[in-house]
Design a protein around this motif. Structure first.
Motif, mmCIF file in Angstrom:
data_model
loop_
_atom_site.group_PDB
_atom_site.id
_atom_site.type_symbol
_atom_site.label_atom_id
_atom_site.label_comp_id
_atom_site.label_asym_id
_atom_site.label_seq_id
_atom_site.Cartn_x
_atom_site.Cartn_y
_atom_site.Cartn_z
ATOM 1 N N THR A 132 -5.581 8.426 35.695
ATOM 2 C CA THR A 132 -5.742 7.715 34.503
ATOM 3 C C THR A 132 -4.040 7.563 34.079
ATOM 4 O OG1 THR A 132 -7.847 8.356 33.791
ATOM 5 C CG2 THR A 132 -6.525 7.747 31.970
ATOM 6 N N PHE A 133 -3.404 8.683 34.261
ATOM 7 C CA PHE A 133 -1.910 8.792 33.590
ATOM 8 C C PHE A 133 -1.330 7.472 34.758
ATOM 9 C CE2 PHE A 133 2.270 9.977 35.345
ATOM 10 C CZ PHE A 133 2.793 10.020 33.934
ATOM 11 N N ASP A 134 -1.622 7.403 35.958
ATOM 12 C CA ASP A 134 -0.847 6.413 36.835
ATOM 13 C C ASP A 134 -1.290 5.166 36.174
ATOM 14 O OD1 ASP A 134 0.451 8.654 38.196
ATOM 15 O OD2 ASP A 134 -1.250 8.255 39.927
ATOM 16 N N PHE A 135 -2.475 4.847 35.716
ATOM 17 C CA PHE A 135 -2.950 3.485 35.487
ATOM 18 C C PHE A 135 -2.180 3.268 33.961
ATOM 19 C CE2 PHE A 135 -5.776 1.561 32.513
ATOM 20 C CZ PHE A 135 -5.683 0.073 33.191
ATOM 21 N N GLU A 183 -2.213 17.497 31.308
ATOM 22 C CA GLU A 183 -2.001 16.238 31.519
ATOM 23 C C GLU A 183 -1.720 15.222 30.421
ATOM 24 O OE1 GLU A 183 -2.360 14.573 34.523
ATOM 25 O OE2 GLU A 183 -2.501 16.531 35.495
ATOM 26 N N ALA A 184 -2.228 15.627 29.109
ATOM 27 C CA ALA A 184 -1.878 14.908 27.915
ATOM 28 C C ALA A 184 -0.476 15.142 27.761
ATOM 29 C CB ALA A 184 -2.863 15.418 26.661
ATOM 30 N N ARG A 185 0.128 16.344 27.786
ATOM 31 C CA ARG A 185 1.466 16.621 27.440
ATOM 32 C C ARG A 185 2.319 15.858 28.277
ATOM 33 N NH1 ARG A 185 -0.446 21.823 27.415
ATOM 34 N NH2 ARG A 185 -0.727 22.730 25.389
ATOM 35 N N LEU A 186 1.812 15.710 29.764
ATOM 36 C CA LEU A 186 2.573 15.132 30.685
ATOM 37 C C LEU A 186 2.818 13.655 30.509
ATOM 38 C CD1 LEU A 186 4.095 14.804 33.470
ATOM 39 C CD2 LEU A 186 1.959 14.858 34.504
ATOM 40 N N PHE A 187 1.557 13.070 29.805
ATOM 41 C CA PHE A 187 1.386 11.625 29.511
ATOM 42 C C PHE A 187 2.643 11.380 28.432
ATOM 43 C CE2 PHE A 187 0.065 8.408 26.806
ATOM 44 C CZ PHE A 187 -0.217 7.251 27.550
ATOM 45 N N LEU A 188 2.561 12.315 27.592
ATOM 46 C CA LEU A 188 3.497 12.127 26.144
ATOM 47 C C LEU A 188 4.908 11.893 26.668
ATOM 48 C CD1 LEU A 188 4.041 11.805 23.090
ATOM 49 C CD2 LEU A 188 4.207 14.238 23.379
ATOM 50 N N VAL A 189 5.458 13.056 27.672
ATOM 51 C CA VAL A 189 6.880 13.020 28.059
ATOM 52 C C VAL A 189 6.947 11.809 28.933
ATOM 53 C CG1 VAL A 189 8.147 14.491 29.372
ATOM 54 C CG2 VAL A 189 6.889 15.634 27.422
ATOM 55 N N SER A 190 6.147 11.466 29.813
ATOM 56 C CA SER A 190 6.439 10.562 30.709
ATOM 57 C C SER A 190 6.452 9.229 29.994
ATOM 58 C CB SER A 190 5.377 10.611 31.869
ATOM 59 O OG SER A 190 5.494 11.813 32.664
ATOM 60 N N ALA A 191 5.567 8.971 29.247
ATOM 61 C CA ALA A 191 5.427 7.850 28.278
ATOM 62 C C ALA A 191 6.853 7.554 27.646
ATOM 63 C CB ALA A 191 4.297 7.693 27.514
ATOM 64 N N ALA A 192 7.331 8.653 26.950
ATOM 65 C CA ALA A 192 8.525 8.547 25.935
ATOM 66 C C ALA A 192 9.720 8.185 26.932
ATOM 67 C CB ALA A 192 8.535 9.891 25.330
ATOM 68 N N THR A 193 9.676 8.955 28.061
ATOM 69 C CA THR A 193 10.655 8.679 29.139
ATOM 70 C C THR A 193 10.789 7.516 29.740
ATOM 71 O OG1 THR A 193 10.768 11.146 29.836
ATOM 72 C CG2 THR A 193 11.738 9.775 31.240
ATOM 73 N N ALA A 194 9.763 7.159 30.030
ATOM 74 C CA ALA A 194 9.596 5.600 30.395
ATOM 75 C C ALA A 194 10.147 4.663 29.537
ATOM 76 C CB ALA A 194 8.265 5.144 30.988
ATOM 77 N N MET A 195 9.630 4.690 28.361
ATOM 78 C CA MET A 195 9.976 3.769 27.161
ATOM 79 C C MET A 195 11.318 3.819 26.968
ATOM 80 S SD MET A 195 8.207 3.549 23.257
ATOM 81 C CE MET A 195 9.134 2.311 22.286
ATOM 82 N N ALA A 196 12.002 5.077 26.975
ATOM 83 C CA ALA A 196 13.601 5.233 26.693
ATOM 84 C C ALA A 196 14.157 4.618 27.733
ATOM 85 C CB ALA A 196 13.908 6.797 26.625
ATOM 86 N N ARG A 197 13.996 4.712 28.998
ATOM 87 C CA ARG A 197 14.326 4.108 30.227
ATOM 88 C C ARG A 197 14.366 2.503 29.834
ATOM 89 N NH1 ARG A 197 11.604 7.288 34.442
ATOM 90 N NH2 ARG A 197 12.845 9.200 34.344
ATOM 91 N N ALA A 198 13.123 1.944 29.679
ATOM 92 C CA ALA A 198 13.036 0.493 29.459
ATOM 93 C C ALA A 198 13.999 0.083 28.242
ATOM 94 C CB ALA A 198 11.461 0.350 28.924
ATOM 95 N N LEU A 199 14.195 0.701 27.202
ATOM 96 C CA LEU A 199 14.824 0.502 25.940
ATOM 97 C C LEU A 199 16.431 0.641 26.483
ATOM 98 C CD1 LEU A 199 13.007 2.314 22.958
ATOM 99 C CD2 LEU A 199 12.782 -0.128 23.675
ATOM 100 N N ARG A 200 16.709 1.397 27.232
ATOM 101 C CA ARG A 200 17.984 1.766 27.618
ATOM 102 C C ARG A 200 18.157 0.271 28.536
ATOM 103 N NH1 ARG A 200 21.216 3.876 25.270
ATOM 104 N NH2 ARG A 200 20.614 6.011 25.708
ATOM 105 N N ALA A 201 17.496 -0.239 29.395
ATOM 106 C CA ALA A 201 17.561 -1.176 30.254
ATOM 107 C C ALA A 201 17.777 -2.721 29.654
ATOM 108 C CB ALA A 201 16.570 -1.110 31.381
ATOM 109 N N ALA A 202 17.132 -2.445 28.254
ATOM 110 C CA ALA A 202 17.133 -3.764 27.460
ATOM 111 C C ALA A 202 18.235 -3.773 26.510
ATOM 112 C CB ALA A 202 15.846 -3.641 26.727
ATOM 113 N N GLY A 203 19.299 -2.580 26.655
ATOM 114 C CA GLY A 203 20.408 -2.647 26.060
ATOM 115 C C GLY A 203 20.732 -1.657 24.817
#
Length: 195
Positions: free
Chosen positions: A67-70, A124-144
């Motif tokens: 579910t997390f990977d999805f 898994e819920a904690r991992l989802f939160l941290v990973s989702a926030a990390t992924a979003m932060a990376r996307a925001l950094r890549a967006a400038g």
């Protein structure tokens, strides 16, 4: 129609078991997941089910990872070409869509009021939160985004937590089922947080 006996390869049997487990979790929640129902729906015997997943917790953990990977794959569809604020709006909107439209995600993050989580599920819920926030932060950094890393991570986590909260507890401030309203909300209140 369900097959009486699943004689597929072990990998295919695992996929059938996880699919059946996802359907069962969507219907009854994680706390009431029945190994017997999962085995029946997957077309495997109990012994095959337990060979593939030695315990109920092992099955729930595997389902949580799937579910997390999805969810991570869905969040990675956010475009970054229009700048960090537009990326923040797109990520928030996609997160709300995911949290409102995917019953297994809702169950794992306990958005339906079910508080019978296993230790593995909470992890898994904690991992989802941290990973989702990390992924979003990376996307925001890549967006400038030019803000410091710690600040960017904090903003990303606020976006993720706010999306989960708004989906879990209805508010007259935002109809989470209205994509246009979610977009306006994100532009008004969340995009300005990203610099």
């Amino acid at each position: 129609m369900r097959r009486l006996r699943n004689t597929d390869s072990p990998t295919e049997q695992e996929a059938a078991i996880l699919k059946a487990a996802a359907e069962e979790v969507a219907l009854v929640g994680v706390g009431r997941l029945s190994m017997d129902v999962v085995a029946r729906q997957a077309g495997v015997s109990r012994s095959t089910l337990y060979r593939r997943f030695p315990s109920r917790d092992a099955l729930i953990t595997a389902l949580g990872r799937m579910t997390f990977d999805f969810a991570m794959a869905r969040l990675q569809t956010v475009g970054i070409d229009d700048g960090p604020q537009a990326a923040a709006v797109a990520a928030f909107r996609e997160g709300v869509r995911l949290l409102t439209g995917e019953p297994v995600v809702r169950r794992f993050l306990q958005l339906d009021g079910e508080f019978t989580a296993t230790t593995e599920m909470l992890g898994e819920a904690r991992l989802f939160l941290v990973s989702a926030a990390t992924a979003m932060a990376r996307a925001l950094r890549a967006a400038g985004a030019s803000m410091p890393d710690d600040d960017l991570m904090a903003v990303a986590e606020v976006h993720i937590r706010l999306a989960a909260s708004l989906v879990q507890v209805a508010t007259p401030a935002l109809d989470v089922t209205d994509d246009d309203a979610v977009t306006r909300y994100a532009w008004t209140f969340l995009a300005p947080m990203v610099i």
